[in-house]
Design a protein around this motif. Sequence first.
Motif, PDB file in Angstrom:
ATOM      1  N   ARG A   1       3.052   5.247  -1.380  1.00  0.00           N
ATOM      2  CA  ARG A   1       3.558   6.370  -0.624  1.00  0.00           C
ATOM      3  C   ARG A   1       2.575   7.531  -0.338  1.00  0.00           C
ATOM      4  O   ARG A   1       2.758   8.388   0.785  1.00  0.00           O
TER       5      ARG A   1
ATOM      6  N   MET B   1       7.904  14.987  10.886  1.00  0.00           N
ATOM      7  CA  MET B   1       9.053  14.089  10.727  1.00  0.00           C
ATOM      8  C   MET B   1      10.240  15.253  10.574  1.00  0.00           C
ATOM      9  O   MET B   1      11.385  15.075  11.382  1.00  0.00           O
TER      10      MET B   1
ATOM     11  N   ALA C   1      15.742  11.418  12.909  1.00  0.00           N
ATOM     12  CA  ALA C   1      16.113  10.357  12.097  1.00  0.00           C
ATOM     13  C   ALA C   1      17.139  10.623  10.950  1.00  0.00           C
ATOM     14  O   ALA C   1      17.340  11.632  10.584  1.00  0.00           O
TER      15      ALA C   1
ATOM     16  N   GLN D   1      15.225   8.000   6.613  1.00  0.00           N
ATOM     17  CA  GLN D   1      15.153   6.676   6.593  1.00  0.00           C
ATOM     18  C   GLN D   1      13.795   6.320   7.111  1.00  0.00           C
ATOM     19  O   GLN D   1      13.361   6.467   8.347  1.00  0.00           O
ATOM     20  N   THR D   2      13.189   5.326   6.454  1.00  0.00           N
ATOM     21  CA  THR D   2      11.890   4.625   6.980  1.00  0.00           C
ATOM     22  C   THR D   2      12.123   3.082   6.752  1.00  0.00           C
ATOM     23  O   THR D   2      12.930   2.600   5.953  1.00  0.00           O
ATOM     24  N   SER D   3      11.025   2.512   7.500  1.00  0.00           N
ATOM     25  CA  SER D   3      11.172   0.848   7.209  1.00  0.00           C
ATOM     26  C   SER D   3      10.695   0.728   5.797  1.00  0.00           C
ATOM     27  O   SER D   3      11.219  -0.454   5.244  1.00  0.00           O
TER      28      SER D   3
ATOM     29  N   GLN E   1       1.020   7.526   8.338  1.00  0.00           N
ATOM     30  CA  GLN E   1       2.078   6.454   8.651  1.00  0.00           C
ATOM     31  C   GLN E   1       3.476   7.032   7.966  1.00  0.00           C
ATOM     32  O   GLN E   1       3.778   6.751   6.934  1.00  0.00           O
ATOM     33  N   PRO E   2       4.364   7.276   8.774  1.00  0.00           N
ATOM     34  CA  PRO E   2       5.718   7.879   8.334  1.00  0.00           C
ATOM     35  C   PRO E   2       6.405   6.780   7.853  1.00  0.00           C
ATOM     36  O   PRO E   2       7.323   7.230   6.896  1.00  0.00           O
ATOM     37  N   GLU E   3       6.331   5.587   8.387  1.00  0.00           N
ATOM     38  CA  GLU E   3       7.239   4.581   7.888  1.00  0.00           C
ATOM     39  C   GLU E   3       6.838   4.032   6.618  1.00  0.00           C
ATOM     40  O   GLU E   3       7.578   3.154   5.968  1.00  0.00           O
TER      41      GLU E   3
ATOM     42  N   SER F   1       7.402   8.172   1.469  1.00  0.00           N
ATOM     43  CA  SER F   1       8.781   8.887   1.083  1.00  0.00           C
ATOM     44  C   SER F   1       8.902  10.157   1.593  1.00  0.00           C
ATOM     45  O   SER F   1       7.830  11.135   1.491  1.00  0.00           O
TER      46      SER F   1
ATOM     47  N   HIS G   1       4.984  14.299   6.633  1.00  0.00           N
ATOM     48  CA  HIS G   1       6.419  14.802   6.249  1.00  0.00           C
ATOM     49  C   HIS G   1       6.846  15.976   6.905  1.00  0.00           C
ATOM     50  O   HIS G   1       8.003  16.036   7.600  1.00  0.00           O
TER      51      HIS G   1
END
Length: 352
Positions: A306, A256, A262, A279-281, A314-316, A319, A253
């Motif tokens: 999450r 990012m 992003a 925003q993430t996948s 894994q940032p994608e 949350s 977190h």
Amino acid sequence: MDHRIQELYGISIPIIQAGMAGGPAGAELAAAVSEAGGLGTIGAGYSEPAGIVELIQVVQQQTSKPFAVNLFLPEEKVPFSEESYTTMINKLNQLRRRMGLRENTILSLPEFTFEDQVYAALNAGCKHFSFTFGAPSPSIMNELRKQGATVMATATSLNEAVLLEKAGVDAIAAQGSEAGGHRGTFIGYPLTELTGMAELVSHITSRVSIPVAAAGGIMDGRGVADAMAQGAAGVILGTAYLTAEESGASAVHKQMLLKGDAPTKLTKSFSGKYARGIQTSLMDELDEMSDILPYPVQHYLTVDIRKTGALQHQPEMTSMWAGQGYSLCQPVLAGELTRNLWLEAVRIAGCC
């Protein structure tokens, strides 16, 4: 300048650190902000009573300065169909398999109540409370008053602010649309209550007599000074503190936030309530579904995914709440940030 926030809390700097639930706003962050002269806040919205007591005790060991506890007000249970539940469970289990997690079909909700949280904090010596999603019941307000506690509550509209003043709160957190994390809307539809911070503060301060703290998009001293110019007696910052050394935000977190490239997006896919985050996948994949379950059911169904996404870096798949100004985040010490924000604001505004 309006000094009522400083007078209400007995603080020298009218900067309040937001009570970000789920780990980011823990005892270390709250203590550091309070020790610097602001008002640190424990984000206890999801915490069990014993955990709240433990967090308060840690803060008390680290500072003798004032601090607050933030809690989420409960809402009436929103019904949902078995079909919607099954659809969501199947989707989440697909994601779990993808991440190497065990499938889960059981909804496990906490056994403690909001009242349990309030009384635990009171009995542990907390004197300052902030609430999200409305105002406490008259009985809880009376108990807080008997114990000499102060109450701040969040408003995202003028109507909410007027209602909160009538409910007897001491101060209002005016949450602009730029803010990260959950929208505090409790009257109307969250996506229609998206007034920017400056306009919202101006509207609210013209109609209520209690002090107002501005929240949403404030990241530097200029933002603090601008909020004061609109009539705010104080400011609330959350995102700016997420990259502090004392923050409990996950490593991914923080990474990012510091990368800062992003977009942010409002979603209710993670908790069942609209909240702003990077925003993430995962966010996009769940947003495509029409069967998002109500709060807090959706939160407790997705929390393991999450948390694992954060642990697996894994940032994608996690949350990452963030306000619209998050590109200004810096690696800092919370105390230094608090002091520097105020010094810069005073220099810009030419007042103290």
